[in-house]
Design a protein around this motif. Structure first.
Motif, short mmCIF file in Angstrom:
data_model
loop_
_atom_site.label_atom_id
_atom_site.label_comp_id
_atom_site.label_asym_id
_atom_site.label_seq_id
_atom_site.Cartn_x
_atom_site.Cartn_y
_atom_site.Cartn_z
N ILE A 310 -66.19 78.62 111.97
CA ILE A 310 -65.50 77.98 111.30
C ILE A 310 -65.73 77.97 109.57
O ILE A 310 -66.95 78.15 109.20
CB ILE A 310 -65.83 76.31 111.54
N LEU A 311 -64.55 78.21 108.70
CA LEU A 311 -64.79 78.67 107.63
C LEU A 311 -64.55 77.46 106.66
O LEU A 311 -63.80 76.51 106.91
CB LEU A 311 -63.82 79.68 107.03
N PRO A 312 -65.19 77.46 105.52
CA PRO A 312 -65.07 76.06 104.59
C PRO A 312 -63.75 76.00 103.63
O PRO A 312 -63.47 74.94 103.10
CB PRO A 312 -66.26 76.41 103.58
N ASP A 313 -63.09 77.23 103.54
CA ASP A 313 -61.91 77.16 102.79
C ASP A 313 -61.06 78.24 103.14
O ASP A 313 -61.41 79.17 103.94
CB ASP A 313 -62.25 77.31 101.39
N ALA A 314 -59.71 78.22 102.49
CA ALA A 314 -58.76 79.22 103.16
C ALA A 314 -59.04 80.45 102.67
O ALA A 314 -58.58 81.38 103.29
CB ALA A 314 -57.38 78.66 102.52
N ASP A 315 -59.46 80.58 101.45
CA ASP A 315 -59.89 81.96 100.86
C ASP A 315 -60.98 82.93 101.79
O ASP A 315 -60.41 84.02 102.27
CB ASP A 315 -60.49 81.98 99.68
N LEU A 316 -61.92 82.23 102.34
CA LEU A 316 -62.90 82.81 103.24
C LEU A 316 -62.03 83.18 104.77
O LEU A 316 -62.28 84.16 105.24
CB LEU A 316 -63.97 82.00 103.40
N LEU A 317 -61.23 82.28 105.16
CA LEU A 317 -60.54 82.18 106.12
C LEU A 317 -59.68 83.46 106.46
O LEU A 317 -59.64 84.50 107.13
CB LEU A 317 -59.80 80.96 106.69
N ASP A 318 -58.93 83.60 105.11
CA ASP A 318 -58.06 84.85 104.87
C ASP A 318 -58.87 86.27 104.93
O ASP A 318 -58.46 87.21 105.48
CB ASP A 318 -57.37 84.69 103.62
N ARG A 319 -60.15 86.21 104.21
CA ARG A 319 -61.08 87.20 104.41
C ARG A 319 -61.57 87.67 105.65
O ARG A 319 -61.45 88.89 106.22
CB ARG A 319 -62.27 87.06 103.30
N VAL A 320 -61.59 86.62 106.51
CA VAL A 320 -62.45 86.92 107.97
C VAL A 320 -60.81 87.54 108.70
O VAL A 320 -61.11 88.40 109.49
CB VAL A 320 -62.73 85.80 108.60
N LEU A 321 -59.79 86.89 108.61
CA LEU A 321 -58.68 87.39 109.38
C LEU A 321 -58.24 88.89 108.77
O LEU A 321 -57.91 89.53 109.81
CB LEU A 321 -57.47 86.49 108.94
N ARG A 322 -58.61 89.29 107.63
CA ARG A 322 -58.42 90.48 107.27
C ARG A 322 -59.31 91.51 108.08
O ARG A 322 -58.79 92.61 108.59
CB ARG A 322 -58.41 90.93 105.86
N GLN A 323 -60.61 91.32 108.23
CA GLN A 323 -61.43 91.70 109.07
C GLN A 323 -61.21 92.07 110.51
O GLN A 323 -61.27 93.04 111.28
CB GLN A 323 -62.97 91.30 108.99
N VAL A 324 -60.78 90.89 111.15
CA VAL A 324 -60.29 90.82 112.52
C VAL A 324 -59.17 91.79 112.83
O VAL A 324 -59.16 92.73 113.66
CB VAL A 324 -59.81 89.57 113.04
N ARG A 325 -58.31 92.06 111.59
CA ARG A 325 -57.10 92.63 111.98
C ARG A 325 -57.58 94.24 111.81
O ARG A 325 -57.16 95.20 112.43
CB ARG A 325 -55.80 92.57 111.02
N ALA A 326 -58.47 94.49 111.03
CA ALA A 326 -58.93 95.75 110.81
C ALA A 326 -59.94 96.35 111.81
O ALA A 326 -59.92 97.59 112.25
CB ALA A 326 -59.81 95.87 109.26
N HIS A 327 -60.69 95.32 112.57
CA HIS A 327 -61.74 95.87 113.24
C HIS A 327 -61.12 95.92 114.80
O HIS A 327 -61.42 96.77 115.53
CB HIS A 327 -62.83 94.95 113.39
N VAL A 328 -60.40 94.86 115.19
CA VAL A 328 -59.82 94.74 116.62
C VAL A 328 -58.52 94.17 116.80
O VAL A 328 -58.00 94.24 117.95
CB VAL A 328 -60.85 93.58 117.31
N TYR A 329 -57.96 94.00 115.57
CA TYR A 329 -56.58 93.26 115.60
C TYR A 329 -56.49 91.89 116.23
O TYR A 329 -55.76 91.01 115.48
CB TYR A 329 -55.57 94.42 116.19
N ALA A 330 -57.00 91.75 117.19
CA ALA A 330 -56.78 90.36 117.82
C ALA A 330 -58.15 90.30 118.85
O ALA A 330 -58.45 91.00 119.57
CB ALA A 330 -55.58 90.00 118.79
N PRO A 331 -58.57 88.91 118.84
CA PRO A 331 -59.70 88.73 119.91
C PRO A 331 -59.16 88.75 121.28
O PRO A 331 -57.98 88.39 121.59
CB PRO A 331 -60.13 87.29 119.57
N CYS A 332 -60.00 89.07 122.19
CA CYS A 332 -59.82 89.09 123.72
C CYS A 332 -59.48 87.60 123.92
O CYS A 332 -60.10 86.65 123.59
CB CYS A 332 -60.85 89.66 124.48
N ALA A 333 -58.53 87.22 124.87
CA ALA A 333 -58.09 85.91 125.09
C ALA A 333 -58.60 85.44 126.72
O ALA A 333 -58.59 84.33 126.70
CB ALA A 333 -56.59 85.69 125.31
N ILE A 334 -59.29 86.49 127.35
CA ILE A 334 -59.74 85.81 128.82
C ILE A 334 -60.91 84.98 128.62
O ILE A 334 -60.90 83.68 129.08
CB ILE A 334 -59.87 87.24 129.61
#
Length: 460
Positions: A310-334
């Protein structure tokens, strides 16, 4: 003195040393009865850590390659000699090293849960890419669960990113805050995974002195003046020591972080076992600067591999989502879908209650067997115990336990500043049942009795 040649056939130093030992025994270079070099001396000759030598000697003893006598040393064993007897019925060592919850509560519900999932209207999502932050329903269920278990009262689903385990959440949090070469402050003994992340990302860890409530404010005050920008901490049932920050301490840490402009990465994995006695999450005291982590690995089942950041602000949320897209694109859903099902139908609360009850009983067994040897955690439901010991005494005890068929966390694994703290972590959850746990703890107690070490003076 035996000075082995370490071949390059194994990716780790410990694997190469164990392979060299086995090779030299099998080819006759080391005959039965040969005394091996003391741990510290061999480590010095090879230029490796003493903990590596201790772990290898222990594993070699478990495999029947060595035998040891307290006060005399380690000797090449007669391969026809019987193995130690403190093993589980399947013949493997009893595991007190991995910090896992007892598995039975989740296992009992798993088959029924799979049947429920097949009837869910959103089950088809399992075969598609999830959104980078994870499915909204899964995030909403997780946020409600985190609020319910007392971790973070204002947990927000719209600021949450679902990860493949809490350690990935740590990686994303530090990736959003740090650049290579940055310093991260943490407890003087902490979760080993943060050391792995620091090494991979070229970060420098500085361990802070602790007391019975965790990080001392004066230690943080001094270290913050060095230019560090991030502190990673586990304020509730800290791993490995089991310590918990009180309300005043959390206020002090939050105020110092605000004063010095520090970001806080809060690992709150054990809050599920602290409901009713621990204060709110540190993120409640400094919400504008805390990246909050929770997950299912300790409270429900580690195999779900589901973490929540859980991120404290929208800027950090955006930074983390860029990492997700770069590393795994999307989390596993199972895993998140199973966790969501349990959170929505009440199974998560039932599983946690059963695990907490079992840990309470196992903690009582530990008190019966180990007596005053360990520092009691802030709550009896803590899944790990801390034995304060001098560094060498801890290494010796871990080796004795291994020879008796009991796996313990290597003493050096959680230590960031060994001059401030040393000891052994004992995990109560992974033993198959209470009888196995008692047998393993009795082996540990026998190792303690072997030379009656005094507690480490540096440990509060």
């Amino acid at each position: 003195m035996w000075i082995p040649t370490l071949d390059e056939g194994h990716p780790t130093v410990s694997g190469r040393l164990l392979g060299a030992l086995r090779r030299d025994i099998e080819n006759g270079t080391l005959s039965p009865g040969t005394r091996l070099p003391p741990h510290r001396e061999l480590a010095h000759r090879l230029g490796i850590g003493i903990g590596t030598v201790t772990a290898v000697y222990g594993e070699a003893a478990r495999q029947g390659l060595l035998s040891a006598t307290v006060g005399r040393g380690s000797f090449v064993a007669d391969r026809n000699a019987p193995m130690p007897s403190a093993y589980d019925p399947e013949g493997g060592a009893i595991d007190l090293a991995q910090n896992l919850p007892p598995s039975a509560p989740a296992q009992r519900r798993f088959a029924t849960t799979l049947a429920k999932l097949s009837r869910r209207a959103d089950s088809g999502q399992l075969l598609d890419y999830a959104p980078p932050a994870g499915h909204e329903r899964h995030r909403q269920a997780a946020a409600a669960w985190i609020r319910r278990i007392g971790g973070l009262g204002d947990a927000r689903a719209d600021r949450m990113v679902i990860t493949d385990g809490a350690q990935q959440a740590m990686l994303y949090a530090l990736g959003a805050l740090c650049r290579p070469g940055d310093t991260v402050l943490t407890e003087s003994a902490t979760y080993f995974g943060i050391r792995s992340i620091a090494q991979s990302c070229d970060l420098r860890l500085v361990g802070l002195d602790m007391d019975e409530q965790g990080i001392k404010p004066e230690a943080l005050e001094r270290a913050a003046q060095s230019g560090a920008r991030v502190i990673y901490t586990m304020p509730t049932l800290q791993n490995p020591t089991g310590r918990t920050m009180g309300d005043a301490r959390r206020r002090d840490i939050a105020a110092l972080a605000r004063k010095h402009g520090l970001w806080i990465v809060e690992d709150d994995l054990y809050s599920a076992f602290a409901a009713g006695f621990a204060p709110p999450a540190l993120a409640s005291y400094a919400p504008e600067r805390t990246l909050y982590i929770n997950g299912t690995s300790k409270a429900l089942a580690p195999g779900l591999r589901t973490g929540y950041l859980i991120l404290p602000d929208a800027d950090l949320l955006d930074r983390v989502l860029r990492q997700v897209r770069a590393h795994v694109y999307a989390p596993c859903a199972i895993g998140p879908m199973i966790a969501c099902q349990w959170m929505e139908d009440g199974s998560a609360d039932d599983i946690m209650a059963e695990i907490a009850e079992e840990l309470t009983v196992r903690g009582d067994i530990a008190r019966q067997v180990l007596g005053d040897a360990f520092v009691p955690p802030a709550d009896g439901r803590c899944p790990h115990l801390w034995l304060p010991l001098p560094e060498l005494a801890a290494e010796r005890l871990a080796a004795r336990a291994m020879r008796a068929g009991v796996k313990l966390t290597p003493p050096s694994a959680p230590l960031i500043e060994p001059q401030l703290i040393s000891g052994l972590r004992i995990c109560l959850g992974p033993a198959g049942d209470r009888a196995q746990l008692r047998s393993a703890l009795e082996s540990v107690a026998s190792g303690l009795d072997a030379d009656h070490p005094e507690p480490a003076a540096a440990v509060v």
